[in-house]
Design an enzyme around this catalytic site. Structure first.
Site, mmCIF file in Angstrom:
data_model
loop_
_atom_site.group_PDB
_atom_site.id
_atom_site.type_symbol
_atom_site.label_atom_id
_atom_site.label_comp_id
_atom_site.label_asym_id
_atom_site.label_seq_id
_atom_site.Cartn_x
_atom_site.Cartn_y
_atom_site.Cartn_z
ATOM 1 C CG ASP A 178 8.383 -3.251 -9.887
ATOM 2 O OD1 ASP A 178 7.615 -2.273 -10.108
ATOM 3 O OD2 ASP A 178 8.431 -3.757 -9.049
ATOM 4 C CB SER A 188 4.704 -3.416 -2.763
ATOM 5 O OG SER A 188 4.678 -2.159 -3.454
ATOM 6 C CD1 TRP A 189 3.120 -0.633 3.506
ATOM 7 C CD2 TRP A 189 4.665 1.245 3.177
ATOM 8 N NE1 TRP A 189 3.330 0.143 4.566
ATOM 9 C CE2 TRP A 189 4.343 1.290 4.477
ATOM 10 C CE3 TRP A 189 5.455 2.208 2.484
ATOM 11 C CZ2 TRP A 189 4.691 2.297 5.397
ATOM 12 C CZ3 TRP A 189 6.011 2.966 3.617
ATOM 13 C CH2 TRP A 189 5.598 3.088 4.858
ATOM 14 C CG HIS A 232 5.107 -3.619 -8.282
ATOM 15 N ND1 HIS A 232 6.217 -3.519 -7.427
ATOM 16 C CD2 HIS A 232 4.228 -3.367 -7.455
ATOM 17 C CE1 HIS A 232 5.965 -2.987 -6.401
ATOM 18 N NE2 HIS A 232 4.458 -3.179 -6.305
ATOM 19 N N GLY A 269 0.792 -1.203 0.028
ATOM 20 C CA GLY A 269 0.040 -0.084 0.154
ATOM 21 C C GLY A 269 0.942 1.513 -0.089
#
Length: 318
Positions: free
Chosen positions: A270, A117-118, A298, A45
């Site tokens: 990505d 990711s986050w 990604h 996120g």
């Protein structure tokens, strides 16, 4: 030899809400073997929340899998789509403290940290704050949250030049006079009390943010709940507007965790988080196993990326 695939669906054997202060409660769940090796899944996120498919990265016969919704998103309360959020109490240090409180609540001594990711950002921040509580890392789609990384995604001279058709409605949602700082302009709309204003802004924000996740561009997912859209957009804007609350950044603290085993997996193509971010982490942490997936973007579900993820979690099994 074929690609490794997700483990079969599994349901939680326990779940609950944990009060973490400032009026916040975070949702958590555990699945797999209650006596298995502990692993914590850190979602992306920021503001994405936990999905059932995330449980399937781990062998349920070997792992005690812990998943949780970060502050103000998913099933955690209060929800960021509502008016009662204490935004000053939603920062990276708060999320790190929440993870540590959850570890203590569940009686876990040390756990494997899995982030995407986050989730790599928060996972690294947690590990650097509490290296003695970590057995290792699996990190996919590295996001370092440096100023240049944020500018790449939300500025006019980075990702926008590769996806001008996706960028146009995001940029066009903001009047020309305010386009010198799109993140701030979106913040004024995302936090507007009028649902017509903040929902329209959230849809435009997520339309852009959810683009470029796969190697071949795909349309954003449909049917997403309006509350989810508003919460995720608000949380992302809140973090972007404050440099993700990371101080000197993540690379400066890698020496605190270099002694721990780690696997880093990143798609060559990505676009959301260019591979240079994973490369920078690799240079700072040469002891970590490093995989560039040549035909991936990604998303974690692309076959080569998923293969390396499952390969890594299998390798960390006791």
């Amino acid at each position: 030899m074929g690609f490794k695939e997700l483990y079969p669906p599994v349901e939680p054997y326990d779940h609950g809400m944990l009060a973490v202060g400032d009026g916040n409660e975070i949702y958590w769940e555990t699945c797999g073997d209650p006596d298995g090796a502990p692993v914590v899944f850190v979602h992306g996120g920021p503001g994405g929340g936990v999905l059932p498919g995330f449980r399937r990265y781990f062998d349920p016969a070997a792992y005690r899998v812990v998943l949780f919704d970060q502050r103000n998103c998913g099933r955690s309360l209060p929800h960021a789509s509502g008016p009662d959020v204490a935004w000053e109490a939603n920062t990276t240090p708060h999320l790190v403290a929440d993870m540590e409180a959850l570890r203590e609540h569940l009686g876990i001594e040390r756990w494997l940290v899995f982030g995407g990711s986050w989730g790599t950002t928060l996972g690294l921040a947690y590990g650097q704050a509490h290296p003695e509580r970590v057995t290792g890392f699996v990190l996919r789609g590295v996001y370092l949250a440096r100023p240049e990384d944020e500018a790449w995604t939300f500025g006019p001279t980075g990702l926008a030049r590769l996806f001008p058709d996706e960028w146009a409605p995001f940029r066009g949602h903001i009047p020309e006079a305010e386009r010198d700082d799109l993140v701030a302009a979106y913040g004024r709309r995302l936090f507007d009390a009028d649902p017509a204003v903040h929902l329209a802004a959230a849809k435009a924000w997520l339309g852009w943010e959810l683009s470029a996740n796969t190697l071949v561009p795909a349309p954003p997912p449909t049917g997403l709940d309006d509350r989810l859209l508003v919460a995720m957009a608000r949380i992302q804007q809140h973090y972007l507007g404050h440099d993700s609350f990371l101080g000197d950044g993540l690379l400066a603290g890698v020496d605190r965790i270099r002694h721990l085993p780690a696997v880093i997996v990143h798609g060559r193509y990505d676009m959301k988080c260019p591979v240079e971010q994973a490369w920078a982490l690799h240079l700072a942490w040469p002891e970590a196993e490093f995989h560039i997936v040549e035909d991936a973007g990604h998303a974690s579900t692309e076959p080569g990326t998923l293969h390396h993820i499952i390969e890594a979690t299998d390798r960390f099994r006791p």
